[in-house]
Design a protein around this motif. Structure first.
Motif, PDB file in Angstrom:
ATOM      1  N   MET A 160       0.734  -1.260   0.044  1.00  0.00           N
ATOM      2  CA  MET A 160      -0.042  -0.042  -0.021  1.00  0.00           C
ATOM      3  C   MET A 160       0.876   1.114  -0.011  1.00  0.00           C
ATOM      4  O   MET A 160       0.653   2.167  -0.755  1.00  0.00           O
ATOM      5  N   THR A 161       1.964   1.242   0.790  1.00  0.00           N
ATOM      6  CA  THR A 161       2.492   2.373   1.058  1.00  0.00           C
ATOM      7  C   THR A 161       3.630   2.778  -0.243  1.00  0.00           C
ATOM      8  O   THR A 161       3.742   3.837  -0.537  1.00  0.00           O
ATOM      9  N   ASN A 162       4.206   1.607  -0.906  1.00  0.00           N
ATOM     10  CA  ASN A 162       5.105   1.805  -1.781  1.00  0.00           C
ATOM     11  C   ASN A 162       4.566   1.603  -3.199  1.00  0.00           C
ATOM     12  O   ASN A 162       5.311   1.993  -4.144  1.00  0.00           O
ATOM     13  N   GLU A 163       3.495   0.929  -3.223  1.00  0.00           N
ATOM     14  CA  GLU A 163       2.970   0.838  -4.780  1.00  0.00           C
ATOM     15  C   GLU A 163       1.598   1.299  -4.903  1.00  0.00           C
ATOM     16  O   GLU A 163       1.213   1.867  -5.963  1.00  0.00           O
ATOM     17  N   VAL A 164       0.735   0.946  -4.145  1.00  0.00           N
ATOM     18  CA  VAL A 164      -0.659   1.272  -4.349  1.00  0.00           C
ATOM     19  C   VAL A 164      -1.138   2.657  -4.146  1.00  0.00           C
ATOM     20  O   VAL A 164      -1.738   3.326  -5.370  1.00  0.00           O
ATOM     21  N   ILE A 165      -0.845   3.423  -3.269  1.00  0.00           N
ATOM     22  CA  ILE A 165      -1.196   4.543  -2.913  1.00  0.00           C
ATOM     23  C   ILE A 165      -0.397   5.677  -3.996  1.00  0.00           C
ATOM     24  O   ILE A 165      -0.948   6.552  -4.572  1.00  0.00           O
TER      25      ILE A 165
END
Length: 420
Positions: A160-165
């Motif tokens: 979530m932190t490094n890719e999704v957001i």
């Protein structure tokens, strides 16, 4: 932009584990202006997953799924999504190579099931999972985004932190949103609401106030959403207005506020002790060391907290803290007189500058007409003065201990600041 969170797994539905993933994702998405408008949990069946994804997509721009990406037969999220999006399941060599490298690093043989782990839908954009085996998957279908992530919390958080957001912020135009939170203790939400009614009524429509109660505490969160056309300085202007409003709110209830944002009472008390260069100790009876536990959850607390004394019996109160036998006989352990002597005796026993003493009836038994279950006396003392408080909580033992911890630390905070 809106998002719907979908957790997949029978273990959640039967209560075997708690869904902490949705809470974490909701918080992180909201902080970035992405509104979460729904959360759903479904079981490990094709029909449940299809129904859950279909329902979520009707109500949101983005569907974020967690769970069901493992190598075992009950992990069917990949194959179900492949079927939904008319994708073929294909072996992905790069993913398999990363899995093999991981097993070699930890000195374990590669399971044949890892071939299945590296077999993925060909229409998915893969997001590299550097802290686990299953990659994240990003699909786009009929104008919607569908994201599938591992259910393991630290793997989900990494992706979530490094890719999704970052991908979502590039993919969708976001209106700035900002939050400010005041932390209060010692008053219930209904009483706080009465005190700040005029402030709340005067808020503009794009700033909302939320009450988030916990045992002995209420968080007051202001959320501002930019309503006009987005300009380069929109976020700065919104944050500036929220700074002004949160300061106005604090000015209305200064006696209740102990901190802001993610601070905790133990952290706040610790900061004050460090700033004042004081050593602090506790003498606990009915809480059995719970306040000491709260204090020591803060890293570095040994700089100001050398220890505690748990004196449950009359004998220990006399032996370790010097409480007079006649005080205990005349007034009982749960009394103002006793906690005064406990706090003053702990100053010498522990060799500290400030002490907290607690004695009460946690329950569910042990109460009397003049001292019902839930009665708690507490005292804070230094070499010059002692302040006492009495509270009557409820009949639930654990809640009484937790409430006592909150009220006691807040009393310590106020004592150190000269507010009591």
């Amino acid at each position: 932009m809106t998002a719907h969170l979908l957790t997949i797994g029978d273990e959640i539905l039967i209560g075997q584990i708690v869904d902490t993933n949705s809470a974490w994702m909701s918080r992180e998405l909201t902080l970035r202006g992405i509104r979460v408008n729904g959360k759903t949990s479904v079981g490990d069946t094709r029909e449940a997953i299809v129904e859950g994804v279909t329902h979520a997509a009707k109500n949101a721009d983005v569907v974020i799924m967690t769970g069901g990406l493992g190598p075992t037969k009950d992990d069917i999220t990949k194959t179900t999504l492949a079927e939904m999006f008319s994708a073929r399941m294909v072996f992905h060599q790069e993913t398999y190579d990363r899995i093999v490298a991981y097993f070699q690093k930890v000195g374990r043989p590669v399971s044949p099931a890892m071939v299945g782990q590296a077999t993925l839908p060909d229409k998915a954009t893969l997001m590299i999972n550097k802290v686990g085996q299953a990659p994240g998957m990003w699909f786009e279908h009929e104008g919607k985004v569908f994201i599938s992530l591992p259910g393991v919390p630290f793997e989900m958080e990494y992706l979530m932190t490094n890719e999704v957001i970052p991908r979502l912020l590039r993919r969708f135009p976001i209106h700035p949103i900002a939050h400010r939170t005041l932390l209060t203790a010692g008053e219930g939400e209904s009483n706080i609401a009465r005190r700040i009614e005029a402030f709340e009524d005067a808020l503009p429509p794009y700033i909302k106030l939320a009450y988030l109660p916990a045992l002995g505490q209420v968080r007051l969160r202001l959320t501002g959403t930019w309503q006009d056309e987005v300009a380069p300085d929109s976020e700065l202007r919104l944050n500036s207005e929220l700074d002004t409003k949160i300061a106005e709110l604090q000015a209305v209830i200064p006696d209740l506020v102990f901190g802001r944002e993610e601070e905790t009472l133990p952290q706040v008390v610790g900061k004050i002790l460090l700033a004042q260069g004081k050593q602090f100790g506790t003498a606990e009876s009915c809480t059995g060391g719970y306040v000491a536990h709260l204090i020591t959850t803060v890293p570095g607390s040994s700089a100001y907290f050398p220890g505690t004394v748990v004196t449950y019996s009359y004998e220990m109160k006399t032996k370790l803290l010097g409480v007079k036998t006649e005080i205990l006989t005349r007034f009982g352990a749960v009394s103002e007189e006793t906690v005064r002597e406990m706090a003053q005796g702990a100053l010498d026993t522990l060799g500290v500058d400030v002490t907290l003493a607690i004695s009460g009836i946690a329950g569910p038994d042990g109460g009397t007409p003049d001292k019902p279950v839930g009665t708690v006396w507490m005292a804070v003392s230094d070499r010059t003065r002692t302040v006492t408080q009495k509270h009557i909580f409820g009949r639930d033992r654990l809640k009484n201990i937790q409430l006592t911890g909150t009220y006691a630390l807040n009393l310590v905070r106020k004592f150190l600041l000269g507010e009591v």
